[in-house]
Design an enzyme around this catalytic site. Structure first.
Site, PDB file in Angstrom:
ATOM      1  N   CYS A   1       0.835  -1.187   0.000  1.00 14.07           N
ATOM      2  CA  CYS A   1       0.000   0.000   0.000  1.00 14.07           C
ATOM      3  C   CYS A   1       0.876   1.246   0.000  1.00 14.07           C
ATOM      4  CB  CYS A   1      -0.935   0.107   1.198  1.00 14.07           C
ATOM      5  SG  CYS A   1      -2.092  -1.245   1.326  1.00 14.07           S
TER       6      CYS A   1
ATOM      7  N   ARG B   1       4.120  -0.460  -4.777  1.00  9.79           N
ATOM      8  CA  ARG B   1       3.768  -0.912  -3.426  1.00  9.79           C
ATOM      9  C   ARG B   1       2.454  -1.690  -3.381  1.00  9.79           C
ATOM     10  NH1 ARG B   1       6.808   1.790   0.366  1.00  9.79           N
ATOM     11  NH2 ARG B   1       5.344   1.233   1.996  1.00  9.79           N
TER      12      ARG B   1
ATOM     13  N   TRP C   1      -2.671  -2.818  -1.568  1.00  5.57           N
ATOM     14  CA  TRP C   1      -2.337  -4.247  -1.674  1.00  5.57           C
ATOM     15  C   TRP C   1      -3.158  -4.898  -0.566  1.00  5.57           C
ATOM     16  CZ3 TRP C   1      -0.359  -8.283   1.222  1.00  5.57           C
ATOM     17  CH2 TRP C   1       0.088  -9.397   0.498  1.00  5.57           C
TER      18      TRP C   1
ATOM     19  N   ASN D   1      -1.600   2.585   5.473  1.00  2.00           N
ATOM     20  CA  ASN D   1      -0.729   1.481   5.067  1.00  2.00           C
ATOM     21  C   ASN D   1      -0.351   0.731   6.332  1.00  2.00           C
ATOM     22  OD1 ASN D   1       1.363  -0.140   4.057  1.00  2.00           O
ATOM     23  ND2 ASN D   1       2.869   1.469   4.340  1.00  2.00           N
ATOM     24  N   GLY D   2      -0.612  -0.583   6.375  1.00  2.38           N
ATOM     25  CA  GLY D   2      -0.278  -1.378   7.560  1.00  2.38           C
ATOM     26  C   GLY D   2      -1.436  -2.269   7.940  1.00  2.38           C
TER      27      GLY D   2
ATOM     28  N   GLU E   1      17.256 -18.009  -7.651  1.00  3.96           N
ATOM     29  CA  GLU E   1      16.893 -16.654  -8.057  1.00  3.96           C
ATOM     30  C   GLU E   1      16.363 -16.638  -9.499  1.00  3.96           C
ATOM     31  OE1 GLU E   1      16.217 -14.029  -6.652  1.00  3.96           O
ATOM     32  OE2 GLU E   1      16.411 -12.448  -8.120  1.00  3.96           O
TER      33      GLU E   1
ATOM     34  N   LYS F   1      12.642 -15.358 -10.404  1.00  8.81           N
ATOM     35  CA  LYS F   1      12.359 -14.308 -11.402  1.00  8.81           C
ATOM     36  C   LYS F   1      11.313 -14.803 -12.391  1.00  8.81           C
ATOM     37  CE  LYS F   1      13.433 -11.439  -9.924  1.00  8.81           C
ATOM     38  NZ  LYS F   1      14.096 -11.418  -8.668  1.00  8.81           N
TER      39      LYS F   1
ATOM     40  N   GLU G   1       7.766 -15.242 -10.732  1.00  9.74           N
ATOM     41  CA  GLU G   1       7.037 -14.045 -10.294  1.00  9.74           C
ATOM     42  C   GLU G   1       6.536 -13.174 -11.447  1.00  9.74           C
ATOM     43  OE1 GLU G   1      10.865 -11.574  -8.446  1.00  9.74           O
ATOM     44  OE2 GLU G   1       8.953 -11.434  -7.474  1.00  9.74           O
TER      45      GLU G   1
ATOM     46  N   HIS H   1      17.118 -37.538  -6.316  1.00 15.85           N
ATOM     47  CA  HIS H   1      16.455 -37.962  -5.073  1.00 15.85           C
ATOM     48  C   HIS H   1      14.965 -37.654  -5.099  1.00 15.85           C
ATOM     49  CE1 HIS H   1      20.251 -39.042  -3.249  1.00 15.85           C
ATOM     50  NE2 HIS H   1      20.750 -37.885  -3.681  1.00 15.85           N
TER      51      HIS H   1
ATOM     52  N   LYS I   1       6.156  -4.530  -4.050  1.00 15.30           N
ATOM     53  CA  LYS I   1       7.614  -4.439  -3.927  1.00 15.30           C
ATOM     54  C   LYS I   1       8.061  -4.388  -2.475  1.00 15.30           C
ATOM     55  CE  LYS I   1      11.654  -2.910  -6.088  1.00 15.30           C
ATOM     56  NZ  LYS I   1      12.064  -4.248  -6.511  1.00 15.30           N
TER      57      LYS I   1
END
Ligand code: M6R
Length: 614
Positions: free
Chosen positions: A2, A27, A77, A103-104, A487, A491, A494, A510, A609
Site C-alpha cells: 500500500c 507498493r 495491496w 498502510n499497515g 533466483e 524471477k 514471479e 532424489h 515491492k
C-alpha cells in the site's frame, strides 16, 4: 504494501496525488482512491483494479475535481477484505466528513469495530482501516481538534500504520502519523506533501523530513507541526533527498525491469566506488562501525532476509565462509522470528533488504539486537526503517528500483557481500593477499563482462521464445550458483507465473527427476570450477529422461553441443565471482518469457515491492 500520499498547497491536488500514486504503484495495485475537499465537502473517488481505472474516473469529472488544493490518496495491496471498491481507501465515517488512508494492519480492529458499532457507527467495508475513520470521527466529536483526534485514536490502535487524515470542517489541514510503517513529509514553498515513500515527492521537492514511530504531523500549506503521542512538541531534521526524478523514467526501455537489468554494469561500478580503490589497497567500508577486535572475535554470522535478498544472502554465506572461515547461517526472516534463535554479542547479524521496510526482516534484526548482536544492514534505502535500526550500514547504491521483480538491487547486494567478505578477510588476515588482489581485479572488470552479456541478448531472447510455452521449468546448479538457480526460478515464476523451481543438481535424482520428460525444460548453470563435471553428469541424467536441456556456461567445451538443445555462453569468470554474472542471462530469460506471454512485467499479479506486513 500500500502507498499513501497527501498534498496541501495552492495547486490542483488531484494531479499531484495521481502522479504520486503512479510512482508508488510498486507498493500495490489492487485498487486505489483519493479524497479531496471540493467546495467544502469531502469527496471520495475510488476504483478497483489498476490505477488507470481511477484515472479514467478522474478524467470524466476533471473540471470539478481539479478545483481542490488539498487531498489524500491510496494505492492498495489487499490484506483485510477483497480488492473491491468498497474496500478501497480512503475510508470515511458515518457523516462522511473524515477521510483516512492507511498502510499497515490494525491488529485490534475487530474489538475496535465491535465497540464503534455499539456506539452507532455503520461500517461499509471489511477493512481494518475503516475503524480508524470512525475512531477519529468519534474523537473529533469530543475534541473539535483534528490533530488531537488522531493522537487520541492512535492511543487505542494496535498494530502497524502510516495514516493520513483530512476532515471537512478543518480546511487546509492534513494530519499524518506512523508506527512501524514508513512515512516521509516533503517540504515545499507554500505547499507540503506526505507519502509512504520518496518517489511520490521527488518531482516536487528535495527537502524531506522522515517521521519516527508515534510522531504526529500536522500539515498546512505554510506550516508543519510535529508532536509525539503524549502531545510534546518536537523538532525534526530536514534532509536533502539524494534521488533525481529521472530515476523514475523508463529511459526508452519498454519496462522498468529491462532498464534496471541494463543498469547493472553501472550499479557494480557504483557499489565499488570509494570502497575498492585499488587491488593493492584494503577495502574501505566507512559505515561499518564494528570494532576490528570484535571482528576477530566473531564466532558466527547470521544473515536474515526474504525473497531475492535471501538468495543474495545465500551467496554471501559461501563467500564469507570461504574467505573468512566464520560459520554463517542464512535464514528467511519469517522463520527466524518464530523460534528460539541462539544469538549473542559474538554473533554478527546481517539484515539484507532492498527496501529496508520488509516487516519480517525488521522484526528479525530487532530481536537479534535485543540479544546483544551487532546489526549490519545491507540495503538500497539508507533512508529506511531498517537502516535507522542499524549499528553498521552498507548502502548498496543501486538507485531507485521500480520493477517489482528485483534485479539491479540483487546485483548490488551480491557485490556488497564480496566487499564485506574481503573486508573481514583483511581484518582477520584469513586469505592470501594475492588471492584477494585477483578477486579485486575481477570485480573491477566485472561491469565489462556484464556489458558483453547484455550485448548478446538476442540469443537469450531466442532461447526464451523457444521455451515460453512451457508450463514448468527446472533450474539446476551446485555450490555457489545454487542460489543463482533459486533466483533464476524466482524471477521466472514471479513475472511469468510459470511453475519454476531451482534444485541443487545433486538432489535431482532424489525425487525431482521423476518429473522429467520431453515437456520439461532443465536449465543447467554450468560454470567452470570444482563442480563443473558433477553438474555435467547430472545434466546427462536429465537428458537421459528426455528433458529439454539448456546450458548457461562460461565454457567453450564443444561436447556441450551434443548434450544441450540451447547453450547460452557468457564470458569466462572465476567460480567465486560467477553468481554476479550468471544471474544476468536468467533475469533476461525471465523478462523475455514474460514479455512473450504478454504479462504485466513490472507489476506482476498479487505482488508488492515492499512487503510491510508479516
Ligand atoms: O525489500 P526486500 O529486499 O526486503 O524484499 C524482499 C522480497 O520481498 C523481494 O526480494 C521479493 O522477493 C521480490 N519481488 C523479488 O523479485
Amino acid at each position: 504494501m500500500c502507498g499513501i500520499v497527501g498534498y496541501i498547497g495552492k495547486k490542483s491536488a488531484v494531479d499531484i496525488l495521481l502522479e504520486g500514486l503512479t510512482n508508488l504503484e510498486y507498493r500495490g495495485y489492487d485498487s486505489s482512491g483519493i479524497a479531496l475537499n471540493i467546495d467544502n465537502k469531502v469527496q471520495l473517488y475510488k476504483a478497483a483494479g489498476k490505477l488507470q481505472n481511477l484515472k479514467n474516473i478522474v478524467e470524466k469529472n476533471y473540471s470539478e475535481i481539479s478545483k481542490s488544493t488539498i487531498g489524500i490518496g491510496h494505492i492498495r495491496w489487499a490484506t483485510h477484505g477483497a480488492p473491491t471498491i468498497e474496500n478501497a481507501h480512503p475510508h470515511s465515517c458515518n457523516c462522511g466528513k473524515v477521510a483516512v488512508v492507511h498502510n499497515g494492519i490494525i491488529e485490534n480492529y475487530k474489538e475496535l469495530r465491535e465497540k464503534l458499532e455499539k456506539n452507532g457507527c455503520t461500517f461499509r467495508s471489511q477493512t481494518d482501516t475503516e475503524t480508524v475513520a470512525h475512531l477519529v470521527a468519534t474523537k473529533y466529536g469530543e475534541t473539535h481538534d483534528l490533530t488531537e483526534a488522531v493522537r487520541l485514536a492512535t492511543k487505542e490502535i494496535e498494530g502497524a500504520y502510516a495514516l493520513c487524515v483530512i476532515h471537512q470542517d478543518v480546511k487546509n489541514t492534513i494530519v499524518a502519523t506512523r508506527r512501524n510503517a514508513p512515512l516521509v513529509v516533503g517540504l515545499g514553498d507554500g505547499e507540503n506533501f506526505v507519502a509512504s515513500d520518496v518517489p511520490a515527492l521527488i518531482q516536487y521537492t528535495k527537502k524531506a523530513m522522515y517521521l519516527d514511530d508515534n510522531q504526529i504531523v500536522t500539515l498546512t500549506p505554510d506550516s508543519i507541526k510535529l508532536i509525539d503521542i503524549d502531545n510534546n512538541p518536537l523538532s525534526q531534521k530536514v534532509e536533502t533527498l539524494p534521488w533525481e526524478p529521472v530515476a523514475l523514467s523508463k529511459m526508452g526501455y519498454k519496462h522498468f525491469m529491462l532498464k534496471e537489468i541494463h543498469e547493472q554494469p553501472d550499479v557494480v561500478r557504483n557499489v565499488l566506488s570509494g570502497k575498492l580503490r585499488a587491488i593493492d589497497e584494503n577495502i574501505t567500508l566507512n559505515e561499518v562501525t564494528l570494532d576490528k577486535d570484535k571482528i576477530k572475535d566473531l564466532n558466527r554470522i547470521q544473515i536474515v532476509a526474504c525473497g531475492t535478498s535471501l538468495h543474495a544472502a545465500m551467496v554471501g554465506k559461501y563467500i564469507i565462509e570461504d574467505f573468512c572461515g566464520i560459520a554463517v547461517d542464512v535464514e528467511p526472516s519469517s522463520e527466524y522470528i518464530y523460534r528460539k534463535t541462539i544469538t549473542d554479542k559474538n554473533t554478527l547479524v546481517i539484515g539484507v533488504s532492498q527496501s529496508g521496510e520488509t516487516a519480517d526482516t525488521i522484526t528479525a534484526v530487532r530481536q537479534a539486537k535485543c540479544k546483544g548482536s551487532h546489526i549490519l544492514i545491507i540495503t538500497n534505502r539508507p533512508d529506511s526503517t531498517m537502516a535507522r535500526e542499524a549499528d553498521s550500514l552498507v548502502p548498496v547504491n543501486a538507485g531507485i528500483e521500480v520493477s517489482v521483480a528485483a534485479t539491479k538491487s540483487y546485483m548490488a547486494q551480491l557485490i556488497s557481500f564480496y566487499l564485506i567478505a574481503i573486508y573481514i578477510a583483511e581484518v582477520k588476515n584469513s586469505m592470501p593477499a594475492n588471492e584477494l588482489a585477483d578477486l579485486k581485479h575481477e570485480l573491477i572488470v566485472l561491469p565489462q563482462k556484464i556489458e558483453k552479456v547484455l550485448a548478446h541478448k538476442e540469443d537469450i531472447q531466442k532461447c526464451a521464445k523457444a521455451f515460453s510455452s512451457s508450463k514448468d521449468f527446472i533450474f539446476i546448479a551446485r555450490g555457489i550458483n545454487f542460489p543463482t538457480a533459486l533466483e533464476g526460478a524466482l524471477k521466472l515464476k514471479e513475472i511469468s507465473y510459470i511453475n519454476a523451481t531451482g534444485y541443487t543438481a545433486g538432489e535431482l535424482k532424489h525425487g525431482p527427476i521423476a518429473m522429467l520428460d520431453e515437456s520439461m525444460p532443465v536449465l543447467s548453470i554450468l560454470m567452470s570450477g570444482k563442480v563443473y563435471d558433477k553438474i555435467l553428469s547430472n545434466s546427462e541424467e536429465a537428458k537421459a529422461r528426455n528433458a529439454r536441456m539448456i546450458a548457461l556456461t562460461d565454457s567453450e567445451d564443444e561436447k556441450l553441443n551434443e548434450l544441450f538443445d540451447y547453450i547460452i555462453r557468457i564470458p569466462e569468470i572465476s567460480e567465486i565471482l560467477s553468481p554476479a554474472l550468471s544471474i544476468v542471462p536468467l533475469q533476461l530469460i525471465a523478462y523475455y518469457i514474460a514479455e512473450f506471454l504478454g504479462k504485466d512485467v513490472d507489476q506482476p499479479r498479487n505482488l508488492a515491492k515492499s512487503v510491510t506486513v508479516e
